[in-house]
Design a protein around this motif. Structure first.
Motif, PDB file in Angstrom:
ATOM      1  N   UNK A 162       0.829  -1.203   0.000  1.00 10.21           N
ATOM      2  CA  UNK A 162       0.000   0.000   0.000  1.00 10.21           C
ATOM      3  C   UNK A 162       0.867   1.258   0.000  1.00 10.21           C
ATOM      4  N   UNK A 163       2.004   1.172   0.679  1.00  9.30           N
ATOM      5  CA  UNK A 163       2.893   2.321   0.824  1.00  9.30           C
ATOM      6  C   UNK A 163       4.225   2.015   0.140  1.00  9.30           C
ATOM      7  N   UNK A 164       4.448   2.604  -1.028  1.00  7.66           N
ATOM      8  CA  UNK A 164       5.679   2.348  -1.768  1.00  7.66           C
ATOM      9  C   UNK A 164       6.890   3.096  -1.208  1.00  7.66           C
ATOM     10  N   UNK A 165       6.632   4.026  -0.295  1.00  6.72           N
ATOM     11  CA  UNK A 165       7.730   4.800   0.277  1.00  6.72           C
ATOM     12  C   UNK A 165       8.355   4.060   1.458  1.00  6.72           C
ATOM     13  N   UNK A 166       7.493   3.528   2.335  1.00  6.24           N
ATOM     14  CA  UNK A 166       7.984   2.812   3.516  1.00  6.24           C
ATOM     15  C   UNK A 166       7.665   1.322   3.369  1.00  6.24           C
ATOM     16  N   UNK A 167       8.208   0.720   2.345  1.00  2.00           N
ATOM     17  CA  UNK A 167       7.945  -0.691   2.067  1.00  2.00           C
ATOM     18  C   UNK A 167       8.771  -1.581   2.995  1.00  2.00           C
ATOM     19  N   UNK A 168       8.133  -2.501   3.727  1.00  2.72           N
ATOM     20  CA  UNK A 168       8.904  -3.428   4.564  1.00  2.72           C
ATOM     21  C   UNK A 168       9.870  -4.241   3.711  1.00  2.72           C
ATOM     22  N   UNK A 169      11.030  -4.519   4.258  1.00  2.00           N
ATOM     23  CA  UNK A 169      12.069  -5.207   3.490  1.00  2.00           C
ATOM     24  C   UNK A 169      12.350  -6.572   4.092  1.00  2.00           C
ATOM     25  N   UNK A 170      12.489  -7.566   3.204  1.00  4.39           N
ATOM     26  CA  UNK A 170      12.886  -8.895   3.630  1.00  4.39           C
ATOM     27  C   UNK A 170      14.414  -8.919   3.702  1.00  4.39           C
ATOM     28  N   UNK A 171      14.959  -9.657   4.649  1.00  3.44           N
ATOM     29  CA  UNK A 171      16.415  -9.660   4.830  1.00  3.44           C
ATOM     30  C   UNK A 171      17.104 -10.353   3.656  1.00  3.44           C
ATOM     31  N   UNK A 172      18.351  -9.964   3.340  1.00  5.34           N
ATOM     32  CA  UNK A 172      19.060 -10.526   2.179  1.00  5.34           C
ATOM     33  C   UNK A 172      19.238 -12.038   2.233  1.00  5.34           C
ATOM     34  N   UNK A 173      19.304 -12.615   3.433  1.00  5.16           N
ATOM     35  CA  UNK A 173      19.540 -14.053   3.572  1.00  5.16           C
ATOM     36  C   UNK A 173      18.247 -14.861   3.599  1.00  5.16           C
ATOM     37  N   UNK A 174      17.121 -14.193   3.559  1.00  8.44           N
ATOM     38  CA  UNK A 174      15.843 -14.915   3.566  1.00  8.44           C
ATOM     39  C   UNK A 174      15.590 -15.552   2.198  1.00  8.44           C
ATOM     40  N   UNK A 175      14.709 -16.529   2.155  1.00 13.60           N
ATOM     41  CA  UNK A 175      14.275 -17.180   0.915  1.00 13.60           C
ATOM     42  C   UNK A 175      15.448 -17.690   0.078  1.00 13.60           C
TER      43      UNK A 175
END
Length: 355
Positions: A162-175
């Motif tokens: 919904x908010x492209x400015x404060x987008x939650x980030x997945x950690x680099x080592x995830x997935x």
């Protein structure tokens, strides 16, 4: 041989070769077959409306069989009648309790018409390890927290935040095992450390510059991308995209599918020249919906796909979209054969995943 002396392995083998609609009848033939058939019956649960999903999640008898479920899909099929635009919170609470009990689910699809109820995937309650996740929730903190725990995930489909400015980030080592992604560019940009082989992007007009940065990275990096599909690309930037991709020899050598190209009907020479560099390309998708005069007769389309083959001899499939009509041209080594389908949606098509 007495029925009681028939090995369980034989019963299991029989059940595996029975069609899903016939499993209920088979389960009624004997107690032994009932026990084995139940596992197969409940291994795949596909719920196409809210009442059916409510009954499934609220049934005491079914709850005893939650451990059998491997694939769980919930969405609203408009062909079954009225679809709710908003599903009450008590329903989602029931859904969360059911997911918490289905600890062996590996394939999960949930379509939330509001896209706001990702809280049901709270990883402290829902402790599953998915291989396939089609989660129609907005990309928010709850969804990211769940995905951080998914070390076996190979396929992910999700939605725009919904908010492209404060987008939650997945950690680099995830997935670490993610290979296939279908979703918005803003999320794909967070997954560049994943071993992605198949990427389908949804791109809005205001994200075009971000798109060029993303494509520059994946085409010039060591990412093993075999299939790339970009939805909603305007024909005035297709030439730039093709020039960018074709400038990377490594990308050209490994790409097998490319779409969707909104080619200019009057001048697509540059696109053809770029395709010449992609020596192992097997399939392309072309959007002709914006053409003033569609080459609707199959003969007119055959001329176009033959031209593509001249520039890219490795091609074996060309998919042409004209609004909701899908014409798949297949080359058998001697001639092109067309298969026409109407009332189809680009977003539901899976050609990009088939290479």
């Amino acid at each position: 041989m007495e029925r009681s002396k028939i090995p369980s392995e034989l019963f299991t083998h029989i059940v595996q070769h029975v069609r899903q609609p016939d499993l209920v009848a088979l389960a009624l033939t004997s107690k032994k077959l009932n026990q084995i058939t139940e596992r197969e019956l409940y291994s795949e649960v596909i719920l196409r409306d809210v009442p059916a999903a409510f009954r499934f999640c609220n049934s005491v008898l079914i709850k005893e069989r939650y451990s059998f479920v491997r694939r769980f899909w919930f969405y609203q099929d408009h062909r079954r009648g009225h679809c709710l635009d908003k599903i009450p919170v008590p329903f989602w609470q029931l859904m969360q309790a059911a997911l918490a009990a289905m600890s062996k689910v590996t394939d999960l699809l949930i379509f939330d018409p509001e896209a706001i109820n990702s809280w049901i995937l709270n990883p402290t309650r829902v402790k599953v390890q998915l291989c396939v996740a089609a989660l129609h929730f907005t990309w928010d903190a709850s969804l990211v927290a769940f995905l951080e725990t998914q070390h076996r995930l190979q396929f992910l489909q999700t939605m725009e935040p919904f908010d492209n400015i404060h987008t939650p980030r997945v950690s680099p080592n995830a997935l670490p095992n993610l290979q296939v992604f279908d979703g918005p560019l803003v999320v794909a940009a967070q997954l560049l450390s994943c071993p992605l082989t198949h990427i389908r992007l949804t791109v809005h007009e205001d994200r075009v510059q971000d798109l060029f940065g993303f494509l520059s990275f994946i085409s010039h990096s060591k990412m093993p991308v075999r299939s790339l599909e970009i939805l909603v690309v305007y024909h005035d930037i297709v030439d730039e995209i093709m020039e960018l991709l074709s400038s990377a020899p490594r990308f050209c050598a490994q790409i097998r599918h490319l779409g969707i190209l909104a080619m200019d009907p009057l001048d697509h020479t540059l696109v053809l020249e770029c395709l010449m560099k992609m020596n192992h390309l097997r399939s392309v998708e072309i959007d002709m919906s914006g053409w003033m005069a569609h080459p609707t007769p199959l003969f007119g389309q055959k001329v176009i796909v033959s031209e593509l083959l001249t520039y890219c001899p490795s091609l074996r499939r060309v998919c042409i979209w004209v609004n909701r009509s899908r014409i798949l041209w297949t080359y058998d080594g001697e001639e092109w054969v067309a298969a026409v389908a109407t009332n189809r949606s680009v977003r539901d098509d899976s050609l990009w995943r088939s290479v």
